[in-house]
Design a protein around this motif. Sequence first.
Motif, PDB file in Angstrom:
ATOM      1  N   VAL A  74       0.844  -1.187   0.000  1.00 45.04           N
ATOM      2  CA  VAL A  74       0.000   0.000   0.000  1.00 45.04           C
ATOM      3  C   VAL A  74       0.886   1.246   0.000  1.00 45.04           C
ATOM      4  O   VAL A  74       1.736   1.418   0.872  1.00 45.04           O
ATOM      5  CB  VAL A  74      -0.924   0.023   1.240  1.00 45.04           C
ATOM      6  N   LYS A  75       0.680   2.098  -1.005  1.00 40.47           N
ATOM      7  CA  LYS A  75       1.378   3.388  -1.027  1.00 40.47           C
ATOM      8  C   LYS A  75       0.666   4.362  -0.103  1.00 40.47           C
ATOM      9  O   LYS A  75       1.223   4.823   0.885  1.00 40.47           O
ATOM     10  CB  LYS A  75       1.417   3.925  -2.472  1.00 40.47           C
ATOM     11  N   THR A  76      -0.547   4.680  -0.448  1.00 36.49           N
ATOM     12  CA  THR A  76      -1.406   5.489   0.428  1.00 36.49           C
ATOM     13  C   THR A  76      -2.816   4.935   0.337  1.00 36.49           C
ATOM     14  O   THR A  76      -3.285   4.568  -0.751  1.00 36.49           O
ATOM     15  CB  THR A  76      -1.407   6.979   0.031  1.00 36.49           C
ATOM     16  N   LEU A  77      -3.486   4.904   1.473  1.00 34.12           N
ATOM     17  CA  LEU A  77      -4.858   4.402   1.504  1.00 34.12           C
ATOM     18  C   LEU A  77      -5.596   5.105   2.625  1.00 34.12           C
ATOM     19  O   LEU A  77      -5.107   5.186   3.758  1.00 34.12           O
ATOM     20  CB  LEU A  77      -4.865   2.888   1.743  1.00 34.12           C
ATOM     21  N   GLU A  78      -6.754   5.649   2.289  1.00 39.60           N
ATOM     22  CA  GLU A  78      -7.569   6.339   3.286  1.00 39.60           C
ATOM     23  C   GLU A  78      -9.032   5.992   3.023  1.00 39.60           C
ATOM     24  O   GLU A  78      -9.495   6.052   1.885  1.00 39.60           O
ATOM     25  CB  GLU A  78      -7.355   7.847   3.206  1.00 39.60           C
ATOM     26  N   PHE A  79      -9.738   5.609   4.064  1.00 39.34           N
ATOM     27  CA  PHE A  79     -11.147   5.263   3.879  1.00 39.34           C
ATOM     28  C   PHE A  79     -11.914   5.475   5.173  1.00 39.34           C
ATOM     29  O   PHE A  79     -11.338   5.484   6.267  1.00 39.34           O
ATOM     30  CB  PHE A  79     -11.307   3.813   3.399  1.00 39.34           C
ATOM     31  N   GLU A  80     -13.211   5.659   5.012  1.00 37.45           N
ATOM     32  CA  GLU A  80     -14.105   5.813   6.156  1.00 37.45           C
ATOM     33  C   GLU A  80     -14.994   4.583   6.263  1.00 37.45           C
ATOM     34  O   GLU A  80     -15.295   3.925   5.268  1.00 37.45           O
ATOM     35  CB  GLU A  80     -14.964   7.073   6.003  1.00 37.45           C
ATOM     36  N   LEU A  81     -15.420   4.289   7.476  1.00 37.23           N
ATOM     37  CA  LEU A  81     -16.287   3.140   7.721  1.00 37.23           C
ATOM     38  C   LEU A  81     -17.561   3.611   8.404  1.00 37.23           C
ATOM     39  O   LEU A  81     -17.544   4.557   9.195  1.00 37.23           O
ATOM     40  CB  LEU A  81     -15.562   2.107   8.588  1.00 37.23           C
ATOM     41  N   LYS A  82     -18.649   2.926   8.103  1.00 36.30           N
ATOM     42  CA  LYS A  82     -19.959   3.312   8.625  1.00 36.30           C
ATOM     43  C   LYS A  82     -20.480   2.254   9.586  1.00 36.30           C
ATOM     44  O   LYS A  82     -19.958   1.146   9.643  1.00 36.30           O
ATOM     45  CB  LYS A  82     -20.938   3.490   7.456  1.00 36.30           C
ATOM     46  N   PRO A  83     -21.518   2.570  10.312  1.00 38.04           N
ATOM     47  CA  PRO A  83     -22.149   1.542  11.160  1.00 38.04           C
ATOM     48  C   PRO A  83     -22.749   0.446  10.290  1.00 38.04           C
ATOM     49  O   PRO A  83     -22.868   0.570   9.075  1.00 38.04           O
ATOM     50  CB  PRO A  83     -23.231   2.330  11.915  1.00 38.04           C
TER      51      PRO A  83
END
Length: 555
Positions: free
Chosen positions: A13-22
């Motif tokens: 992984v070079k760069t990885l950004e993510f959001e998680l929900k309920p």
Amino acid sequence: MLAHMTISNFAIVKTLEFELKPGMTTITGETGAGKSIAIDALGLCLGDRAEASMVRPNEDKAEISATFSLQNNQAARRWLEDNELMDGEDCILRRVITKEGRSRGFINGSPVPASQQKALGQLLINIHGQHAHQQLMRADHQQQMLDQYAGHHLLMEKTRRAYQAWRQANNELKRLIQSRDENEAQKQLIQYQVKELNDLALGEGEYAEIEEEHKRLSNSGELAVSSQTALSVLYDNEDGNALQLLQMASQQVIQLGELDSNLSSIPQMLDDAIIQVQEASQELRSYLDNMEMDPQRLIYLEERLAKIMSLARKHYVMPDELYQKHQDLLKELESLDCSDERLEEMGEDVERLRQKFLANAEKLSKSRQRYARELDKKISDSMHQLSMEHGIFKIDIQSDTEGMLSPLGFDTITFLVSTNPGQPLQPLGKVASGGELSRISLAIQVITAQKVETPSLIFDEVDVGISGPTAAIVGKMLRTLGESTQVMCVTHLPQVAGCGHQQMFVAKKSSKGQTETNMVPLNEDARVAELARLLGGSEITERTLANAKELLIAA
């Protein structure tokens, strides 16, 4: 709840950004794309061991950050407050690993050891790995799962403390018994030494007094002669003495003072000297009159001094230190003196503490039996749903108060299962096939997860060995769990992936000799396409697309 993650220079992984929900989030992707990389990275934020190989090639460091919402997570909030790490409504865990393999951990920006990240992580998220069914074979893991489901933490803590108190007292009793046996010879020696000193009965400061008296008596002749001579010179010699001479000098000076006033003070000075000589003479006469020449007393003192000197040499101390040596030996003898009465008292205390431990362990055992019956029914029902219509699950609890006791009580816990009619209940690993074991393991994890206090659950390919209608049931079970708890599930099954409230796709691409992994959320159309890929492989047809839509509608 896990709300946000950023990963940089970790593995591929070079760069990885993510959001998680309920709710339930499913994570899919091609084989080898790195679906579990985010979970591995999250493990570092939770205190897992860091290695230099985790850093992306040709980079100086890898950095992972995970943000958790603390809403409705009072246990984590209390932990942060107790450790003075609370900072707002969110909690940020961060881990940095250098290419040399060194790592640093942070909680809300404050540097902390990995052990603290691990302790907090247990209150934030629970990870169920794809090899969980292998752990399920171990008796200690089976007991841990039952206790986790029962939630009797206070009862377990009472049992643990009672066990420790009993073992500590029992070890002390054993030490005293062993010490008594080993020190018996030393005790006899000290008893002999103390007896000698008791017979001597030397008082505190007595040696100095004896030495002074012996010195006086042994020199009494010289003292008498010299005192008599001094008295004669001062007063008794009729042919002339110091008193007479002073008196004559005084009369002469008085006459001179009448002639010269400068000499008027001298008569007083001589009168004072006369008084001093008279008093000194009286003291000497009194001393001579009271002087005792006692040869028997001198002999006694010499004998006592000889005993003192002899014992002082024997104990390698100075004579004036012999009294303190006697006191030290008495204390040492007292410490070695372990009487039968004392051992009996300690034995009674040990038994009392053992009974207290057994009482707590008995309560713990009854609690386990109660929740074991509850789990027996729930897991058996789940086995029926997972295409094991004749499956029976039972938790066998064997209690032995005379056997191997531990801080966890006196129970031996074994998961038993029967998967076919007429088949007797046997330990889990001896009966179930690989596919059956995976399904039973998944059923146990899903059911026990409902009692876990952590607000987030991750299932990493726990559906291995499951397919067809069974997979659909597994997906529904996880979705139901996601209604009350945040669930993340890495899966390769379309039936499970379609049950998610949302879905993320992991892709790997190579360019200019570099490989990168990325993870993106899928909208409804993209989900249909991805489910169709999982259903039909490389060839996606109208039929597989229609099946994919049906999976989403059914979920």
